[in-house]
Design a protein around this motif. Structure first.
Motif, short mmCIF file in Angstrom:
data_model
loop_
_atom_site.label_atom_id
_atom_site.label_comp_id
_atom_site.label_asym_id
_atom_site.label_seq_id
_atom_site.Cartn_x
_atom_site.Cartn_y
_atom_site.Cartn_z
N ILE A 58 91.40 71.43 26.07
CA ILE A 58 92.32 70.29 25.97
C ILE A 58 93.62 70.72 25.31
CG2 ILE A 58 92.69 68.10 24.74
CD1 ILE A 58 89.65 67.55 25.32
N MET A 59 93.52 71.48 24.24
CA MET A 59 94.74 71.93 23.56
C MET A 59 95.54 72.91 24.42
SD MET A 59 94.56 69.98 21.04
CE MET A 59 96.17 70.47 20.46
N LEU A 60 94.86 73.77 25.16
CA LEU A 60 95.57 74.71 26.04
C LEU A 60 96.31 73.96 27.14
CD1 LEU A 60 92.99 77.61 26.35
CD2 LEU A 60 95.14 77.61 25.06
N ASP A 61 95.68 72.92 27.68
CA ASP A 61 96.38 72.10 28.68
C ASP A 61 97.63 71.47 28.08
OD1 ASP A 61 94.60 72.70 30.71
OD2 ASP A 61 93.47 70.83 30.53
N GLN A 62 97.53 71.00 26.84
CA GLN A 62 98.71 70.43 26.18
C GLN A 62 99.80 71.47 25.98
OE1 GLN A 62 98.16 67.64 22.87
NE2 GLN A 62 95.98 67.62 23.38
N MET A 63 99.41 72.70 25.67
CA MET A 63 100.40 73.75 25.47
C MET A 63 101.10 74.09 26.79
SD MET A 63 100.47 74.28 22.26
CE MET A 63 100.10 72.52 22.13
N ALA A 64 100.35 74.09 27.89
CA ALA A 64 100.97 74.35 29.20
C ALA A 64 102.00 73.28 29.52
CB ALA A 64 99.89 74.40 30.29
N ILE A 65 101.69 72.04 29.16
CA ILE A 65 102.65 70.94 29.35
C ILE A 65 103.83 71.11 28.41
CG2 ILE A 65 102.99 68.45 29.05
CD1 ILE A 65 99.99 68.16 29.91
N PHE A 67 105.12 73.70 26.94
CA PHE A 67 106.01 74.82 27.24
C PHE A 67 106.44 74.86 28.71
CE2 PHE A 67 103.76 76.17 23.36
CZ PHE A 67 104.87 76.40 22.56
N GLU A 68 106.05 73.82 29.44
CA GLU A 68 106.43 73.67 30.84
C GLU A 68 106.09 74.91 31.66
OE1 GLU A 68 110.55 72.46 30.84
OE2 GLU A 68 110.09 70.59 29.79
N VAL A 69 104.83 75.35 31.53
CA VAL A 69 104.37 76.55 32.24
C VAL A 69 103.09 76.27 33.04
CG1 VAL A 69 105.48 78.20 30.68
CG2 VAL A 69 103.16 77.38 30.17
N GLU A 70 102.87 75.03 33.41
CA GLU A 70 101.63 74.69 34.12
C GLU A 70 101.46 75.51 35.39
OE1 GLU A 70 100.70 70.23 33.99
OE2 GLU A 70 102.84 70.39 33.50
N ASP A 71 102.50 75.57 36.21
CA ASP A 71 102.40 76.33 37.46
C ASP A 71 102.23 77.82 37.19
OD1 ASP A 71 102.64 73.98 38.91
OD2 ASP A 71 104.78 74.25 39.30
N ALA A 72 102.96 78.33 36.23
CA ALA A 72 102.85 79.76 35.88
C ALA A 72 101.46 80.09 35.37
CB ALA A 72 103.91 80.14 34.85
N GLN A 76 98.96 82.75 37.05
CA GLN A 76 98.41 83.85 36.28
C GLN A 76 96.88 83.83 36.30
OE1 GLN A 76 99.63 86.56 34.58
NE2 GLN A 76 101.56 86.09 35.59
N ARG A 77 96.31 82.64 36.19
CA ARG A 77 94.85 82.52 36.23
C ARG A 77 94.31 83.00 37.57
NH1 ARG A 77 90.76 79.58 33.50
NH2 ARG A 77 88.99 79.22 34.89
N ALA A 78 94.92 82.56 38.66
CA ALA A 78 94.47 82.98 39.99
C ALA A 78 94.58 84.49 40.14
CB ALA A 78 95.28 82.25 41.07
N PHE A 79 95.70 85.05 39.69
CA PHE A 79 95.90 86.50 39.76
C PHE A 79 94.82 87.24 38.98
CE2 PHE A 79 97.55 90.22 37.48
CZ PHE A 79 97.74 91.09 38.54
N LYS A 80 94.56 86.77 37.76
CA LYS A 80 93.61 87.47 36.90
C LYS A 80 92.17 87.33 37.40
CE LYS A 80 96.68 87.47 32.98
NZ LYS A 80 96.61 88.78 32.32
#
Length: 92
Positions: A58-65, A67-72, A76-80
């Motif tokens: 939950i906190m990681l999802d908030q951080m993606a929001i 820092f505006e990096v949800e798509d990135a 990155q997850r798909a690549f890894k």
């Protein structure tokens, strides 16, 4: 993440503020680390581990929001994951 979750996470960031939520991320990661360490020492705490993984997620999802990096992050997850699959397949 689901749209309703994203809305709630955006509301939490607005309500508590990004600085507080970043500090909460640190706390939740530490709690997960402690739970996993206790399990490694023999504790029967799988429920606690599941709870802490959920909290960190939950906190990681908030951080993606925040820092505006949800798509990135998704890219990155798909690549890894692909890279991990390739490593496993090449070692087999």
């Amino acid at each position: 993440m689901k749209n309703v979750e994203k809305y709630i996470f955006e509301e939490a960031l607005a309500y508590y503020g990004s600085e507080a939520q970043i500090k909460m991320l640190y706390e939740e990661m530490a709690e997960l680390q402690i739970a996993v360490c206790k399990n490694g020492r023999g504790a029967d705490n799988l429920d606690n581990i599941a709870e802490e993984i959920a909290d960190v997620g939950i906190m990681l999802d908030q951080m993606a929001i925040e820092f505006e990096v949800e798509d990135a992050v998704a890219e990155q997850r798909a690549f890894k994951v692909r890279r991990l699959r390739e490593r496993i397949e090449n070692d087999a």
